[in-house]
Design a protein around this motif. Structure first.
Motif, PDB file in Angstrom:
ATOM      1  N   LEU A  81       0.814  -1.210   0.000  1.00 38.95           N
ATOM      2  CA  LEU A  81       0.000   0.000   0.000  1.00 38.95           C
ATOM      3  C   LEU A  81       0.851   1.264   0.000  1.00 38.95           C
ATOM      4  N   VAL A  82       2.181   1.103   0.053  1.00 39.44           N
ATOM      5  CA  VAL A  82       3.088   2.252   0.136  1.00 39.44           C
ATOM      6  C   VAL A  82       4.082   2.204  -1.018  1.00 39.44           C
ATOM      7  N   ASN A  83       4.215   3.335  -1.690  1.00 39.37           N
ATOM      8  CA  ASN A  83       5.096   3.415  -2.847  1.00 39.37           C
ATOM      9  C   ASN A  83       5.989   4.645  -2.727  1.00 39.37           C
ATOM     10  N   TYR A  84       7.243   4.508  -3.121  1.00 40.07           N
ATOM     11  CA  TYR A  84       8.201   5.604  -3.074  1.00 40.07           C
ATOM     12  C   TYR A  84       8.650   5.958  -4.490  1.00 40.07           C
ATOM     13  N   GLU A  85       8.600   7.231  -4.817  1.00 37.06           N
ATOM     14  CA  GLU A  85       9.013   7.715  -6.128  1.00 37.06           C
ATOM     15  C   GLU A  85      10.055   8.814  -5.959  1.00 37.06           C
ATOM     16  N   THR A  86      11.132   8.730  -6.736  1.00 35.34           N
ATOM     17  CA  THR A  86      12.121   9.799  -6.768  1.00 35.34           C
ATOM     18  C   THR A  86      11.802  10.671  -7.975  1.00 35.34           C
ATOM     19  N   GLN A  87      11.143  11.785  -7.707  1.00 36.47           N
ATOM     20  CA  GLN A  87      10.706  12.683  -8.767  1.00 36.47           C
ATOM     21  C   GLN A  87      10.816  14.132  -8.308  1.00 36.47           C
ATOM     22  N   ASP A  88      10.818  15.019  -9.287  1.00 44.04           N
ATOM     23  CA  ASP A  88      10.811  16.455  -9.029  1.00 44.04           C
ATOM     24  C   ASP A  88       9.359  16.916  -8.926  1.00 44.04           C
ATOM     25  N   ILE A  89       9.004  17.536  -7.819  1.00 48.91           N
ATOM     26  CA  ILE A  89       7.627  17.971  -7.606  1.00 48.91           C
ATOM     27  C   ILE A  89       7.187  18.990  -8.664  1.00 48.91           C
ATOM     28  N   THR A  90       8.141  19.679  -9.256  1.00 47.59           N
ATOM     29  CA  THR A  90       7.779  20.678 -10.270  1.00 47.59           C
ATOM     30  C   THR A  90       7.541  20.050 -11.640  1.00 47.59           C
ATOM     31  N   ASP A  91       7.786  18.754 -11.775  1.00 44.42           N
ATOM     32  CA  ASP A  91       7.603  18.076 -13.065  1.00 44.42           C
ATOM     33  C   ASP A  91       7.316  16.596 -12.817  1.00 44.42           C
ATOM     34  N   MET A  92       6.151  16.303 -12.267  1.00 47.44           N
ATOM     35  CA  MET A  92       5.806  14.940 -11.872  1.00 47.44           C
ATOM     36  C   MET A  92       5.337  14.100 -13.063  1.00 47.44           C
ATOM     37  N   LYS A  93       5.515  12.791 -12.945  1.00 47.29           N
ATOM     38  CA  LYS A  93       5.184  11.865 -14.025  1.00 47.29           C
ATOM     39  C   LYS A  93       3.823  11.202 -13.844  1.00 47.29           C
ATOM     40  N   PHE A  94       3.078  11.603 -12.847  1.00 41.79           N
ATOM     41  CA  PHE A  94       1.762  11.020 -12.604  1.00 41.79           C
ATOM     42  C   PHE A  94       0.743  11.560 -13.610  1.00 41.79           C
ATOM     43  N   GLU A  95      -0.299  10.770 -13.823  1.00 42.65           N
ATOM     44  CA  GLU A  95      -1.395  11.219 -14.667  1.00 42.65           C
ATOM     45  C   GLU A  95      -2.118  12.404 -14.014  1.00 42.65           C
ATOM     46  N   SER A  96      -2.744  13.206 -14.816  1.00 43.03           N
ATOM     47  CA  SER A  96      -3.553  14.294 -14.285  1.00 43.03           C
ATOM     48  C   SER A  96      -4.762  13.733 -13.546  1.00 43.03           C
ATOM     49  N   SER A  97      -5.200  14.441 -12.502  1.00 47.70           N
ATOM     50  CA  SER A  97      -6.383  14.055 -11.715  1.00 47.70           C
ATOM     51  C   SER A  97      -6.265  12.618 -11.210  1.00 47.70           C
ATOM     52  N   TYR A  98      -5.135  12.312 -10.593  1.00 52.38           N
ATOM     53  CA  TYR A  98      -4.849  10.938 -10.167  1.00 52.38           C
ATOM     54  C   TYR A  98      -5.097  10.704  -8.674  1.00 52.38           C
ATOM     55  N   PHE A  99      -4.779  11.683  -7.826  1.00 54.61           N
ATOM     56  CA  PHE A  99      -4.818  11.479  -6.377  1.00 54.61           C
ATOM     57  C   PHE A  99      -6.085  12.053  -5.740  1.00 54.61           C
TER      58      PHE A  99
END
Length: 258
Positions: free
Chosen positions: A108-126
């Motif tokens: 249930l827990v996932n860790y991502e190393t990403q830049d908050i100013t350029d995230m790779k998540f889909e829009s309207s995901y969370f």
């Protein structure tokens, strides 16, 4: 054995209190746990803004079940907090510029190393996003948080946080909320972060353009974190040494509905 060492650390801090010194974090966590359990606390020295921010965030997240939650900046990456969040089958994603040292093992827990100013998540995901004392560091020297010590040269960009706000809104579902906390008071800029003032906060609101928003302000005075009007924080300075910002004396807790 681990609990015993924690108790020893807390005892050491009580005898030799030093902000962010030996035992400080363990003592602070013990205070936060009491607040989360609705127990009375009595401070006899300064404890940083986390004892205001974390209970506020957890109180809001308590209403979520089977939701996708993003913690931008990994401020909630502590076992005692994660267990509370995923207890209701929420899926928790942590994102940070650098890899986390401590990783909670759960599907249930996932860790991502990403830049908050350029995230790779889909829009309207969370379904909910938390960003706790993070955006003030964006565009500043964050090498202290890089456990691999392989950071590149730093270029100051005090306005980069605006891009983060746009991105946080993008990955948030419509009618859902971003829970944002920031150091607030007198405008101050350090090598590692900036403290925002009311003009900055109003600009953030304009950038996010929420359907509705809620603001709370807290200031440390007389050995307490007191809920105050924003005007009371106007001249409040952060705790600092030379060009390094260390901690806050006043904060803004901001709930933004997309």
């Amino acid at each position: 054995m681990i609990d015993f060492l924690k108790q020893i650390s807390i005892l050491y801090y009580k005898v030799f209190p030093k902000l962010f010194g030996i035992g400080y974090n363990q003592y602070k966590i013990s205070i936060i746990k009491k607040i989360l359990e609705n127990k009375e606390i009595n401070l006899n020295r300064y404890i940083d803004e986390r004892i205001v921010e974390i209970p506020w965030i957890m109180q809001n997240l308590n209403f979520f079940e089977n939701n996708k939650i993003l913690d931008a900046g990994c401020t909630l990456n502590f076992n005692y907090l994660i267990k509370k969040i995923i207890k209701k089958k929420n899926k928790l994603t942590f994102i940070n510029l650098y890899p986390e040292k401590n990783v909670f093992q759960s599907n249930l827990v996932n860790y991502e190393t990403q830049d908050i100013t350029d995230m790779k998540f889909e829009s309207s995901y969370f379904d909910a996003i938390t960003c706790i004392s993070v955006i003030e560091h964006i565009g500043h020297d964050n090498s202290i948080y890089n456990i691999k010590k392989d950071s590149k040269s730093h270029i100051l960009d005090k306005n980069l946080y605006k891009k983060a706000i746009i991105e946080l809104k993008r990955v948030l579902k419509p009618n859902k909320c971003l829970y944002l906390t920031i150091p607030f008071g007198k405008k101050m800029t350090f090598r590692n972060y900036q403290q925002f003032d009311i003009d900055d906060l109003n600009l953030m609101l304009n950038i996010f353009s929420p359907k509705e928003y809620f603001l709370n302000f807290y200031k440390y005075e007389n050995l307490k974190w007191n809920k105050v009007d924003y005007r009371s924080c106007k001249h409040t300075e952060a705790i600092y040494e030379k060009e390094i910002g260390i901690s806050s004396n006043s904060v803004a807790l901001v709930k933004l509905k997309k």
